[in-house]
Design a protein around this motif. Structure first.
Motif: not given
Length: 557
Positions: A262-278
């Motif tokens: 699993t790549l860290e970058s993959s979470f940035y690519q699909h807006g996953y990070i923002e979803k978690v932050v929100n």
RNA sequence: GCCCUCGUAGCUCAGUGGAUAGAGCAUCCCCCUCCUAAGGGGAGGGUCACAGGUUCAACUCCUGUCGAGGGCGCCA
């Protein structure tokens, strides 16, 4: 065998003291064979609530105990121990079990759910950043993680091995700058070399490969180096791919295969990070201070709050970490084990706190952690600190090249993970009984040698009764083999692969002792087959045990 | 300073609240006309860091002290 004894004992215990619970009765393995095959402290446990002498209670229990063909005798010893000695019938039964199930002996279904299906567990280990070759610490993580995976599978779990790596962030920037500098022939002695740059020789190799427009194929993707000396984007992509490929080669040499990367970058690519932050903001666990966004991890037991979004707008590593673990949960892993170096200890509270703050029903003990302590590598009585290639640390490849895969794996897994470990290269290279790996493997090979010499068909060993096979060495060895399944379960419950390594050493010692004391291939046919069935059973246990460590069981040495 | 882990034989380490604390190395002694001596048998070597406590029973659990390592970054 153990459960058989407990079944006999429980009704007796309940008739004496009705409130006793089935799982409160202890059935232990005495250390010494003089104390029998099993031992219970039941009488001592009951002594206090019943206000009676433990030895008197013990004799009462023995009186009431039903007869069993598997029990030779029952004795009272010491302060009130009740010791059980198995019969010849029980010993024959044990050996038959092993010989009938050579591939599965020792397995259990403790990892199954109510319906009898294997439950999913994910083990994340190694997870090295692609900024250099793997070092010994990664090797320890690799050996422990892979062994845990094998052990859990043996205990009925459905195991996924996973490797997570950060292909983005500050460390990758450093890598890019370092390779860029080396492309310009700036070396670490030059003030122009990046301050936090990577100084190892391997950076030069990457720079040369980049300038030669090399092509790397890694994890199904092909990366072309542009060769353009100031093309930082290409340097970055190429360097990461280059080091990932190199780490893969090291892992292959260590006989470790991952199911998922699993790549860290993959979470940035699909807006996953923002979803978690929100979600964290929405749940009210964040606040702004010094232009940064903080997570109130102190609400969940942390000793201070942590920055999740830096003042420059980017995220700290720990938001992707939380995101990644949410991702594990959403992929259906109700159980996750992270194997890491103990220098990552502080992330435990943080990651768990972040997952709690999401309020999605993840247990507060999720994920589980196995942390390993540091390693000191010794050679010629001196500590080895440097490797030619990496510069500042000893690489896993150094060890594998020098002492071999089997010895490296064994030594790295043979100690409790939370103890510091001294890796003695000279000892690991020794090819005699000083070296536990060779000692164990030799036991396995020695047995094969005898079986070859005999030359008969293994089927002939299947139904031999062991009547008369009762020398001290034989009793000790059979007792040892009978302990294997319990030991396997224990290793899984405690997440402790080192217990397997210790067991194998003891088992091999029992075999060598027996071997030296006994002529196996005697004229008496029945006696010969008895010997052979016992050592064949031993060979099976050694092989299954070595397999749990990922160490080979050679037929010939 | 705070948090985590460790402290067991000269060395490297085991030791699920139970019996005389165990291995291996190192030291000393012994064993191949016999299936691999890449092996085996034996001897010596311990205040389980220290001090309290809980327990019928503590190397093991609790508290404190000392010592070693790691962590306490808007590094991972």
């Amino acid at each position: 065998m153990k459960s058989h004894l407990l079944q006999l004992l429980l009704p007796v215990a309940q008739s004496i003291h009705p409130e006793i619970l089935a799982n409160s009765i202890q059935m232990d393995r005495p250390k010494s064979i003089e104390h029998g095959d099993f031992s219970t402290n039941l009488a001592m446990m009951l002594a206090k609530p019943m206000k009676k002498n433990p030895r008197e209670l013990a004799s009462l229990i023995i009186e009431k105990l039903p007869k069993s063909p598997f029990i030779e005798k029952v004795e009272i010893a010491g302060a009130g121990f009740i010791n059980f000695y198995l019969s010849e019938k029980a010993r024959t039964f044990i050996i038959h079990e092993i010989l009938k199930n050579p591939l599965t002996y020792g397995q259990n279904t403790s990892g199954h759910d109510d319906k009898g299906h294997p439950q999913k567990v994910q083990i994340e280990f190694v997870s090295a950043n692609p900024t250099g070759p793997l070092h010994v610490g990664h090797g320890r993580g690799a050996a422990i993680g892979d062994s845990l995976a094998r052990i859990l599978k043996f205990n009925g779990w459905d195991v996924t091995r996973e490797f997570y790596y950060n292909d983005t962030g500050a460390q990758i920037d450093n890598l890019t700058k370092s390779v860029h500098a080396r492309c310009h022939h700036i070396d670490p002695s030059d003030p122009a070399f990046p301050e936090d740059g990577y100084r190892g020789e391997y950076i030069v190799d990457i720079a040369n490969a980049f300038l030669n427009k090399s092509v790397i194929t890694c994890e199904g993707k092909t990366i072309h180096a542009s060769g353009n000396i100031d093309d930082l984007a290409s340097i970055r992509a190429f360097s990461v791919a280059y080091l990932r490929q190199e780490q893969d080669q090291d892992l292959n040499a260590f006989h470790i295969q991952f199911d998922v990367f699993t790549l860290e970058s993959s979470f940035y690519q699909h807006g996953y990070i923002e979803k978690v932050v929100n979600q964290l903001i929405k749940n009210g666990f964040t606040y702004e201070e010094d232009n940064a966004l903080w997570l109130k991890t102190t609400d969940f037991g942390d000793d201070k709050n942590r920055v999740m979004k830096k003042s420059d707008g980017s995220y700290t590593y720990f938001i992707p970490d939380i995101t990644y673990h949410l991702n594990k949960w959403e992929r259906g892993f109700k159980r996750v084990i992270n194997e890491q170096g103990s220098d990552h200890h502080s992330t435990i509270t943080r990651v768990r706190a972040g997952l709690q703050a999401l309020k999605v029903g993840i247990p507060d003990t999720y994920p589980e952690y196995v942390l390993h302590q540091m390693i000191t590598v010794m050679k010629g009585g001196e500590e080895v600190k440097l490797s030619k290639r990496a510069g500042t640390y000893v690489t896993l490849r150094d060890l594998i090249d020098e002492v071999g895969c089997d010895a490296t794996r064994y030594f790295l897994v043979a100690r409790k993970s939370d103890s510091q470990l001294v890796f003695d290269i000279d000892l690991a290279k020794t090819q005699n009984s000083d070296n536990p790996v060779y000692y164990i493997q030799y036991a396995h090979a020695r047995i094969e040698g005898v079986l070859k010499q005999w030359g008969g068909k293994l089927d002939a060993l299947q139904d031999i009764d062991l009547k008369g096979l009762d020398s001290t060495q034989e009793l000790i060895l059979i007792k040892r083999l009978n302990e294997f399944p319990e030991m396997v379960l224990h290793a899984s419950l405690e997440l402790a692969p080192h217990t397997i390594a210790n067991y194998l050493k003891d088992c091999a010692a029992d075999l060598h002792s027996y071997y030296n004391d006994t002529k196996f291939l005697v004229a008496n046919e029945h006696e010969k087959l008895q010997h052979l069935s016992l050592i064949k059973a031993t060979q099976i246990v050694l092989k299954n045990g070595l397999n749990l460590l990922g160490v080979n069981a050679p037929d010939k040495m």
